[in-house]
Scaffold this motif. Structure first.
Motif, mmCIF file in Angstrom:
data_model
loop_
_atom_site.group_PDB
_atom_site.id
_atom_site.type_symbol
_atom_site.label_atom_id
_atom_site.label_comp_id
_atom_site.label_asym_id
_atom_site.label_seq_id
_atom_site.Cartn_x
_atom_site.Cartn_y
_atom_site.Cartn_z
ATOM 1 N N TRP A 294 0.830 -1.211 0.000
ATOM 2 C CA TRP A 294 0.000 0.000 0.000
ATOM 3 C C TRP A 294 0.863 1.259 0.000
ATOM 4 C CZ3 TRP A 294 -5.230 0.727 -0.409
ATOM 5 C CH2 TRP A 294 -6.037 -0.403 -0.319
ATOM 6 N N GLN A 295 1.926 1.249 0.815
ATOM 7 C CA GLN A 295 2.769 2.441 0.874
ATOM 8 C C GLN A 295 3.518 2.654 -0.441
ATOM 9 O OE1 GLN A 295 5.050 3.098 4.466
ATOM 10 N NE2 GLN A 295 6.552 4.340 3.376
ATOM 11 N N PHE A 296 3.948 1.589 -1.075
ATOM 12 C CA PHE A 296 4.625 1.706 -2.372
ATOM 13 C C PHE A 296 3.698 2.371 -3.394
ATOM 14 C CE2 PHE A 296 5.886 0.047 -6.554
ATOM 15 C CZ PHE A 296 7.246 0.345 -6.552
ATOM 16 N N ALA A 297 2.450 1.930 -3.413
ATOM 17 C CA ALA A 297 1.476 2.524 -4.344
ATOM 18 C C ALA A 297 1.248 3.999 -4.031
ATOM 19 C CB ALA A 297 0.157 1.755 -4.264
ATOM 20 N N SER A 298 1.237 4.349 -2.739
ATOM 21 C CA SER A 298 1.001 5.746 -2.364
ATOM 22 C C SER A 298 2.108 6.658 -2.885
ATOM 23 C CB SER A 298 0.906 5.877 -0.832
ATOM 24 O OG SER A 298 2.174 5.800 -0.214
ATOM 25 N N ALA A 299 3.343 6.154 -2.908
ATOM 26 C CA ALA A 299 4.460 6.961 -3.394
ATOM 27 C C ALA A 299 4.340 7.210 -4.895
ATOM 28 C CB ALA A 299 5.786 6.272 -3.075
ATOM 29 N N LEU A 300 3.922 6.202 -5.642
ATOM 30 C CA LEU A 300 3.753 6.376 -7.092
ATOM 31 C C LEU A 300 2.628 7.366 -7.399
ATOM 32 C CD1 LEU A 300 4.152 2.700 -8.399
ATOM 33 C CD2 LEU A 300 5.901 4.472 -8.112
ATOM 34 N N ILE A 301 1.530 7.270 -6.660
ATOM 35 C CA ILE A 301 0.409 8.192 -6.867
ATOM 36 C C ILE A 301 0.809 9.617 -6.516
ATOM 37 C CG2 ILE A 301 -1.921 8.798 -6.098
ATOM 38 C CD1 ILE A 301 -2.346 5.750 -5.581
ATOM 39 N N GLY A 330 -3.117 10.198 1.709
ATOM 40 C CA GLY A 330 -4.046 9.503 2.599
ATOM 41 C C GLY A 330 -3.634 8.065 2.825
ATOM 42 N N ILE A 331 -3.290 7.379 1.735
ATOM 43 C CA ILE A 331 -2.829 5.992 1.846
ATOM 44 C C ILE A 331 -1.537 5.942 2.652
ATOM 45 C CG2 ILE A 331 -2.006 3.986 0.561
ATOM 46 C CD1 ILE A 331 -3.792 4.955 -1.781
ATOM 47 N N PHE A 332 -0.622 6.833 2.318
ATOM 48 C CA PHE A 332 0.698 6.820 2.964
ATOM 49 C C PHE A 332 0.608 7.040 4.470
ATOM 50 C CE2 PHE A 332 4.324 9.061 4.682
ATOM 51 C CZ PHE A 332 5.375 8.233 4.311
ATOM 52 N N LEU A 333 -0.099 8.075 4.899
ATOM 53 C CA LEU A 333 -0.124 8.422 6.316
ATOM 54 C C LEU A 333 -0.706 7.305 7.168
ATOM 55 C CD1 LEU A 333 -1.188 12.186 6.249
ATOM 56 C CD2 LEU A 333 1.077 11.236 6.722
ATOM 57 N N SER A 334 -1.785 6.709 6.693
ATOM 58 C CA SER A 334 -2.431 5.656 7.462
ATOM 59 C C SER A 334 -1.546 4.417 7.564
ATOM 60 C CB SER A 334 -3.775 5.300 6.811
ATOM 61 O OG SER A 334 -4.407 4.280 7.537
ATOM 62 N N VAL A 335 -1.018 3.971 6.420
ATOM 63 C CA VAL A 335 -0.257 2.721 6.385
ATOM 64 C C VAL A 335 1.112 2.893 7.029
ATOM 65 C CG1 VAL A 335 0.748 1.000 4.846
ATOM 66 C CG2 VAL A 335 -1.512 1.930 4.356
ATOM 67 N N ASN A 336 1.772 4.003 6.770
ATOM 68 C CA ASN A 336 3.091 4.229 7.341
ATOM 69 C C ASN A 336 3.011 4.352 8.860
ATOM 70 O OD1 ASN A 336 5.307 6.470 8.208
ATOM 71 N ND2 ASN A 336 6.097 5.183 6.549
ATOM 72 N N TRP A 337 1.957 5.019 9.350
ATOM 73 C CA TRP A 337 1.784 5.153 10.805
ATOM 74 C C TRP A 337 1.534 3.798 11.449
ATOM 75 C CZ3 TRP A 337 3.098 8.791 13.999
ATOM 76 C CH2 TRP A 337 2.564 8.819 15.284
ATOM 77 N N ALA A 338 0.741 2.946 10.783
ATOM 78 C CA ALA A 338 0.502 1.603 11.309
ATOM 79 C C ALA A 338 1.796 0.794 11.339
ATOM 80 C CB ALA A 338 -0.548 0.891 10.454
#
Length: 418
Positions: A294-301, A330-338
């Motif tokens: 999920w975090q990888f996808a957030s960086a590309l977006i 949005g994806i990054f903050l949630s997943v990276n924090w988890a």
């Protein structure tokens, strides 16, 4: 550790609404508007960048220290709560200095003091969540935490345009509203939460030298995966903060037919609406595994959104391309924090989760140093605004670097967390 209710997940995160409202209002609206009362137009990005840089460096140091100290604190009030109370009291004092006295020195003293007091509370507050929430709920808890952050930004976007204007940049009313929001949402967290899973131990005299060494002297091998996570967070957030920090000046330069304060708030409001939606979706689904993906996808977006912003020539394009960055963030903050909560060693949550502020405050500080770069390129060819093109190109490169780092991370299994 037993699962906690949805209500408890809300109240333990409620204070983030007040903190987010305060910092978004200051960084996006109040400071850029008020600073123009005292500094030249052609140097506005430089002054804003340097003012906020020094405050954020303080935040980067104070937050992990405060978090680590709270890990070892023992009192009948708990170990996190006393720091949150103390920091909030300091916030109220420095907000009044910043908003009511006037002048560049008061602006500087109020802002630097506020960064100090707020981060006394901030570090322990971050450790509160993994103290109370079981590992299998950290994804949705982090999504709610991110949503509280974003709710503060939305409230700021809705209100600040009515409280301060580009023509009359008087911060008094806006600062009083910030104080009210901070008190209300801070009270919700402090009143309705308890530190159930914390044993009160007698306090020994604090050895500050040893504490400093323990927090900031690391064996890279032992903490390699966590530092890898922190570095990926740092790169991503430098890219985001570059846009957020100077958004009002970007709109002032490239969209001169728009009211810079009102339209900046509108853009940020649209940005966070999609951010909240994708934060909750990704936080929920990442609890089933695959947070790294999920975090990888957030960086590309996010990188795609940054590139598109280079070509934004109309208000509609700015809203659409900014929203694409919002999806990624949005994806990054949630997943990276988890992931940060999941990977933090048990017993040292305050210290390790506080260390994410090396990436959070550190990236915000570094992004402020892009201010002189923006002014240099903008002033080299007046009217072409090359500074903004360079800013978004750098943001895209940094997000791609974040993707590369997270791809190499060995992700722990959710079942083994905590």
């Amino acid at each position: 550790m037993k699962k906690v209710s949805g209500w408890y997940l809300f109240v333990i995160n409620a204070y983030w609404i007040g903190l987010s409202f305060m910092w978004n209002s200051l960084h996006v609206t109040i400071l850029p508007a008020v600073l123009l009362n005292y500094v030249p137009e052609t140097q506005k990005n430089t002054w804003l960048g340097l003012l906020t840089f020094f405050g954020l460096i303080l935040a980067m140091i104070i937050q992990p220290l405060s978090g680590a100290l709270s890990d070892r604190w023992g009192s009948k009030m708990g170990r996190r709560r006393p720091f949150v109370l103390l920091g909030t009291a300091g916030d109220l004092v420095f907000l009044l200095i910043l908003g009511l006295i006037g002048g560049l020195p008061a602006l500087f003293i109020g802002y630097i003091g506020l960064q100090t007091s707020s981060n006394v509370a901030h570090g322990p507050l971050q450790g509160w969540l993994p103290d109370e929430v079981p590992a299998e709920q950290l994804g949705i808890a982090s999504g709610i935490k991110t949503s509280m952050d974003m709710a503060g930004i939305i409230l700021s976007s809705l209100l600040m345009g009515f409280l301060i204007s580009a023509d009359n940049a008087d911060p008094t009313l806006s600062i009083l509203v910030i104080i009210g929001m901070l008190v209300i949402f801070g009270a919700i967290t402090l009143i309705f939460t308890k530190e159930h899973h914390v044993e009160v131990a007698p306090r020994a005299k604090t050895n500050w030298k040893a504490l400093w060494k323990q927090v900031f002297n690391f064996k890279v091998e032992g903490d390699k995966a966590y530092w890898q996570l922190i570095l990926s967070r740092f790169f991503y957030l430098v890219g985001i903060y570059g846009f957020q920090s100077f958004a009002q000046y970007f709109i002032r330069d490239k969209f001169s037919d728009q009211d810079p304060i009102v339209f900046t708030q509108f853009v940020m409001g649209a940005f966070v609406v999609v951010l909240i939606i994708f934060s909750l979706i990704s936080g929920y689904h990442s609890d089933k595994g695959g947070r790294k993906r999920w975090q990888f996808a957030s960086a590309l977006i996010g990188a795609a959104g940054a590139v598109l912003l280079i070509f934004a020539n109309t208000p509609a394009q700015l809203l659409i391309f900014g929203s694409i960055m919002g999806v990624g963030l949005g994806i990054f903050l949630s997943v990276n924090w988890a992931l940060a909560n999941q990977m933090a060693p048990k017993g040292d949550f305050g210290k390790y989760v506080g260390l994410t502020n090396i990436a959070t405050a550190g990236s915000a500080a570094v992004a402020r140093l892009e201010g002189p770069m923006i002014d240099y390129f903008n002033n080299s060819v007046p009217g072409q605004w090359w500074g903004w093109t360079v800013l978004f190109a750098v943001s895209a490169v940094l997000m791609l670097a974040s993707a590369l780092l997270i791809w190499k991370l060995n992700e722990p299994k959710v079942a083994q967390a905590g």
